[in-house]
Design a protein around this motif. Structure first.
Motif, PDB file in Angstrom:
ATOM      1  N   ILE A  15       0.841  -1.210   0.000  1.00 34.05           N
ATOM      2  CA  ILE A  15       0.000   0.000   0.000  1.00 34.05           C
ATOM      3  C   ILE A  15       0.869   1.250   0.000  1.00 34.05           C
ATOM      4  O   ILE A  15       0.609   2.220  -0.724  1.00 34.05           O
ATOM      5  N   GLY A  16       1.941   1.216   0.812  1.00 28.60           N
ATOM      6  CA  GLY A  16       2.821   2.381   0.906  1.00 28.60           C
ATOM      7  C   GLY A  16       3.359   2.820  -0.448  1.00 28.60           C
ATOM      8  O   GLY A  16       3.477   4.013  -0.723  1.00 28.60           O
ATOM      9  N   LYS A  37      12.400  -0.131   6.298  1.00 31.44           N
ATOM     10  CA  LYS A  37      13.494  -1.014   6.724  1.00 31.44           C
ATOM     11  C   LYS A  37      13.890  -1.999   5.622  1.00 31.44           C
ATOM     12  O   LYS A  37      14.935  -2.625   5.698  1.00 31.44           O
ATOM     13  N   THR A  39      12.240  -4.909   4.936  1.00 29.03           N
ATOM     14  CA  THR A  39      12.097  -6.296   5.400  1.00 29.03           C
ATOM     15  C   THR A  39      11.781  -7.131   4.164  1.00 29.03           C
ATOM     16  O   THR A  39      11.739  -6.615   3.043  1.00 29.03           O
ATOM     17  N   ALA A  41       9.110  -7.809   3.088  1.00 26.47           N
ATOM     18  CA  ALA A  41       7.929  -7.233   2.414  1.00 26.47           C
ATOM     19  C   ALA A  41       8.232  -5.925   1.698  1.00 26.47           C
ATOM     20  O   ALA A  41       7.414  -5.433   0.930  1.00 26.47           O
ATOM     21  N   ALA A  61      15.673   2.678   6.999  1.00 28.94           N
ATOM     22  CA  ALA A  61      15.779   2.812   8.458  1.00 28.94           C
ATOM     23  C   ALA A  61      14.701   1.966   9.124  1.00 28.94           C
ATOM     24  O   ALA A  61      13.680   1.631   8.517  1.00 28.94           O
ATOM     25  N   ASP A  62      14.975   1.668  10.399  1.00 34.11           N
ATOM     26  CA  ASP A  62      14.087   0.784  11.174  1.00 34.11           C
ATOM     27  C   ASP A  62      13.334   1.634  12.204  1.00 34.11           C
ATOM     28  O   ASP A  62      13.960   2.259  13.068  1.00 34.11           O
ATOM     29  N   ILE A  63      12.019   1.624  12.149  1.00 32.91           N
ATOM     30  CA  ILE A  63      11.254   2.462  13.105  1.00 32.91           C
ATOM     31  C   ILE A  63      11.369   1.966  14.542  1.00 32.91           C
ATOM     32  O   ILE A  63      11.020   2.686  15.480  1.00 32.91           O
ATOM     33  N   ALA A  86       4.619  -1.628   8.830  1.00 38.94           N
ATOM     34  CA  ALA A  86       4.101  -2.600   9.796  1.00 38.94           C
ATOM     35  C   ALA A  86       4.494  -3.995   9.345  1.00 38.94           C
ATOM     36  O   ALA A  86       4.826  -4.219   8.185  1.00 38.94           O
ATOM     37  N   GLU A  87       4.453  -4.919  10.282  1.00 38.86           N
ATOM     38  CA  GLU A  87       4.374  -6.328   9.915  1.00 38.86           C
ATOM     39  C   GLU A  87       2.896  -6.546   9.626  1.00 38.86           C
ATOM     40  O   GLU A  87       2.040  -6.217  10.448  1.00 38.86           O
ATOM     41  N   LYS A 163      -2.005  -4.053  15.959  1.00 39.44           N
ATOM     42  CA  LYS A 163      -2.528  -2.858  15.284  1.00 39.44           C
ATOM     43  C   LYS A 163      -3.494  -2.112  16.212  1.00 39.44           C
ATOM     44  O   LYS A 163      -3.508  -0.882  16.257  1.00 39.44           O
ATOM     45  N   ASN A 188      -9.638  -5.322   3.427  1.00 40.74           N
ATOM     46  CA  ASN A 188      -8.593  -6.007   2.633  1.00 40.74           C
ATOM     47  C   ASN A 188      -8.327  -5.301   1.306  1.00 40.74           C
ATOM     48  O   ASN A 188      -9.261  -5.021   0.561  1.00 40.74           O
ATOM     49  N   LYS A 198       0.001 -13.097   0.360  1.00 42.29           N
ATOM     50  CA  LYS A 198      -1.405 -12.750   0.559  1.00 42.29           C
ATOM     51  C   LYS A 198      -2.261 -13.478  -0.488  1.00 42.29           C
ATOM     52  O   LYS A 198      -1.775 -13.814  -1.576  1.00 42.29           O
TER      53      LYS A 198
HETATM   54  P1  NAD Z   1       3.412  -4.670   3.542  1.00 42.21           P
HETATM   55  O1  NAD Z   1       3.784  -5.804   4.427  1.00 42.21           O
HETATM   56  O2  NAD Z   1       3.275  -4.921   2.077  1.00 42.21           O
HETATM   57  O3  NAD Z   1       4.484  -3.484   3.693  1.00 42.21           O
HETATM   58  C1  NAD Z   1       4.972  -3.082   4.947  1.00 42.21           C
HETATM   59  C2  NAD Z   1       6.218  -2.218   4.724  1.00 42.21           C
HETATM   60  O4  NAD Z   1       6.698  -1.803   5.999  1.00 42.21           O
HETATM   61  C3  NAD Z   1       7.360  -2.960   4.021  1.00 42.21           C
HETATM   62  O5  NAD Z   1       7.899  -2.165   2.994  1.00 42.21           O
HETATM   63  C4  NAD Z   1       8.370  -3.185   5.133  1.00 42.21           C
HETATM   64  O6  NAD Z   1       9.719  -3.219   4.676  1.00 42.21           O
HETATM   65  C5  NAD Z   1       8.118  -1.986   6.038  1.00 42.21           C
HETATM   66  N1  NAD Z   1       8.527  -2.261   7.423  1.00 42.21           N
HETATM   67  C6  NAD Z   1       8.228  -3.343   8.170  1.00 42.21           C
HETATM   68  N2  NAD Z   1       8.824  -3.245   9.376  1.00 42.21           N
HETATM   69  C7  NAD Z   1       9.485  -2.064   9.391  1.00 42.21           C
HETATM   70  C8  NAD Z   1      10.289  -1.402  10.360  1.00 42.21           C
HETATM   71  N3  NAD Z   1      10.529  -1.960  11.560  1.00 42.21           N
HETATM   72  N4  NAD Z   1      10.789  -0.195  10.059  1.00 42.21           N
HETATM   73  C9  NAD Z   1      10.564   0.388   8.846  1.00 42.21           C
HETATM   74  N5  NAD Z   1       9.843  -0.221   7.885  1.00 42.21           N
HETATM   75  C10 NAD Z   1       9.302  -1.427   8.154  1.00 42.21           C
HETATM   76  O7  NAD Z   1       2.093  -4.065   4.163  1.00 42.21           O
HETATM   77  P2  NAD Z   1       0.813  -3.418   3.450  1.00 42.21           P
HETATM   78  O8  NAD Z   1      -0.127  -4.485   3.092  1.00 42.21           O
HETATM   79  O9  NAD Z   1       1.272  -2.465   2.435  1.00 42.21           O
HETATM   80  O10 NAD Z   1       0.190  -2.612   4.685  1.00 42.21           O
HETATM   81  C11 NAD Z   1       0.590  -1.273   4.948  1.00 42.21           C
HETATM   82  C12 NAD Z   1      -0.179  -0.768   6.150  1.00 42.21           C
HETATM   83  O11 NAD Z   1      -1.570  -0.798   5.882  1.00 42.21           O
HETATM   84  C13 NAD Z   1       0.031  -1.600   7.410  1.00 42.21           C
HETATM   85  O12 NAD Z   1       0.090  -0.725   8.504  1.00 42.21           O
HETATM   86  C14 NAD Z   1      -1.207  -2.488   7.475  1.00 42.21           C
HETATM   87  O13 NAD Z   1      -1.501  -2.818   8.805  1.00 42.21           O
HETATM   88  C15 NAD Z   1      -2.245  -1.568   6.869  1.00 42.21           C
HETATM   89  N6  NAD Z   1      -3.379  -2.244   6.203  1.00 42.21           N
HETATM   90  C16 NAD Z   1      -3.149  -3.220   5.254  1.00 42.21           C
HETATM   91  C17 NAD Z   1      -4.230  -3.779   4.584  1.00 42.21           C
HETATM   92  C18 NAD Z   1      -4.054  -4.836   3.508  1.00 42.21           C
HETATM   93  O14 NAD Z   1      -5.029  -5.377   3.015  1.00 42.21           O
HETATM   94  N7  NAD Z   1      -2.834  -5.141   3.087  1.00 42.21           N
HETATM   95  C19 NAD Z   1      -5.528  -3.387   4.901  1.00 42.21           C
HETATM   96  C20 NAD Z   1      -5.711  -2.389   5.880  1.00 42.21           C
HETATM   97  C21 NAD Z   1      -4.628  -1.833   6.512  1.00 42.21           C
END
Ligand code: NAD
Ligand code: TDX
Length: 353
Positions: A15-16, A37, A39, A41, A61-63, A86-87, A163, A188, A198
């Motif tokens: 999403i980011g 970071k 990771t 993902a 960087a790592d939050i 997030a994880e 969360k 989702n 996923k």
């Molecule tokens: P994702 O797992 O695809 O991406 C997460 C990103 O966060 C990755 O680029 C990872 O490297 C980074 N990251 C993880 N740990 C880190 C750390 N310690 N420091 C810095 N960066 C770090 O996740 P996503 O699906 O894109 O979800 C993004 C956000 O949206 C999350 O907060 C999730 O809870 C929320 N969300 C996701 C969904 C969904 O369907 N995927 C739905 C609602 C909300």
């Protein structure tokens, strides 16, 4: 007014990456700092199209590392934060909950602390700290109804518990320190660039490779699906127009049982790959259910629709077609993930910058 230096966390993730792209392209007067970071993902290949934009900076960087985060706030003077890092995978949270506590809870509190004391705006009652969250914090809808912004939290998995905890901390900082926060809880997401752990990308990839499609339990669980670009558009609206201290639920009123969604994907893949109808469905394999598997999520998105004028731009049929086409056209993106090569991109592109 200070020029906006917006920190977006997790911008190399699914999403980011869509949020970073939208903000970099739509707001040339803002500077977008993407902290990730990287990771498993995080994949910088998700955002190669904007990596050289003059209003964009990537920082690995790592939050969870408070010193590192404080240094970056002091150096770059972030005026606003959109926090997505997030994880994010429920199955991983079941096998390894502590990573979720560290990144989702401790990482979020580190960002709140830095924003509260080191941001030139947020420390003075200006700017926005936006926490991007999930509908899973509300628990499982076993008796009908929809999640409203007022639905009590009832997280059921280690992921959703982490969360929910971070959401509470964000609200606590608003209440206690008057930090200008806003939150959203989305259903989702599906679309391009989603990590193939996923459901949607995993199944598209497995169908393409004639591999089994592992359906948890009976496939009766219900999820409410939204195209990722529509989520990014909603984040733009909440960031710019949302009321401070408020939460907005985001969803497209688009519920599917897993098995029905999987059949839609199978049928579409049969057509795209020139297979006879029913061929992909034969890959469906029922497997042991996810522990504590939430039965149903469903978002009532009326608040964001009425108050901020947001609407999903794509019907589901169109969104899933676009998504399948994207994965079929981007086999290289998928191959780099399965081979692990995507993780070398940072060293190759950024290490000497
Ligand atoms: P994702 O797992 O695809 O991406 C997460 C990103 O966060 C990755 O680029 C990872 O490297 C980074 N990251 C993880 N740990 C880190 C750390 N310690 N420091 C810095 N960066 C770090 O996740 P996503 O699906 O894109 O979800 C993004 C956000 O949206 C999350 O907060 C999730 O809870 C929320 N969300 C996701 C969904 C969904 O369907 N995927 C739905 C609602 C909300
Ligand atoms: O192999 C699978 N088989 C299967 O039946 C996988 C990976 C999933 N499933 C089921 C579990 C869920 O009911 O499909 C549904 C969707 O699963 P995921 O894609 O893992 O998503 P989910 O657990 O619903 O959570 C997602 O949406 C909310 C995101 O991963 C979260 O980050 C987000 O907050």
């Amino acid at each position: 007014m200070l020029k906006k230096n917006i920190l977006i966390t997790g911008g190399a993730g699914f999403i980011g990456s869509h949020v970073v792209r939208l903000f970099v392209n739509k707001y040339p007067d803002y500077h977008i700092f993407n902290i990730d970071k990287l990771t498993y993902a995080g994949n910088l290949k998700n955002i190669t199209d904007i990596e050289n934009a003059t209003n964009y900076t990537f920082i690995k960087a790592d939050i969870v590392d408070a010193n590192q985060i404080n240094e970056l706030f002091a150096k770059h003077q972030f005026t606003d934060v959109i926090h997505l890092a997030a994880e994010s995978h429920v199955d991983r949270s079941i096998t390894n909950p502590i990573d979720f506590v560290m990144t989702n809870v401790v990482g979020t509190v580190n960002l709140l602390n830095a924003a509260k004391s080191l941001s030139p705006t947020l420390s003075k009652g200006e700017g926005v700290f936006y926490h991007v969250s999930t509908d899973e914090v509300y628990g499982s809808l076993n008796d009908g109804g929809f999640f409203l912004e007022t639905t009590p939290y009832d997280p059921q998995s280690p992921y959703s518990a982490s969360k929910a905890s971070s959401d509470h901390f964000v609200r606590a900082y608003h209440n206690t320190y008057k930090l200008r926060v806003v939150l959203s809880n989305c259903s989702n997401n599906y679309g391009p660039n989603q990590f193939p752990e996923k459901l949607v990308p995993l199944f598209i990839n497995n169908i393409g490779n004639n591999k089994p499609l592992p359906v948890y339990g009976k496939g009766e669980n219900v999820r409410d699906w939204l195209y990722v670009v529509d989520h990014a558009r909603a984040i733009d609206d909440v960031f710019h127009k949302g009321k401070i201290g408020e939460t907005y639920n985001i969803g497209g009123f688009n519920e599917w049982t897993n098995i029905d969604l999987i059949k839609v994907i199978c049928k579409a893949m049969d057509k795209k790959l020139g297979r006879t109808e029913g061929e992909s469905e034969r890959l469906i394999t029922y497997v042991t259910d996810r522990a504590g598997h939430d039965l149903r999520y469903a978002i009532d998105a009326n608040k964001i629709m009425k108050e901020l004028g947001w609407q999903p731009s794509l019907q589901f049929e169109e969104g899933i077609e676009k998504t399948i086409d994207w994965y079929l056209a981007n086999q290289e993106w998928m191959n780099e993930i399965t081979s692990g090569n995507y993780q070398n991109y940072y060293e190759a592109m950024y290490a000497n910058r």
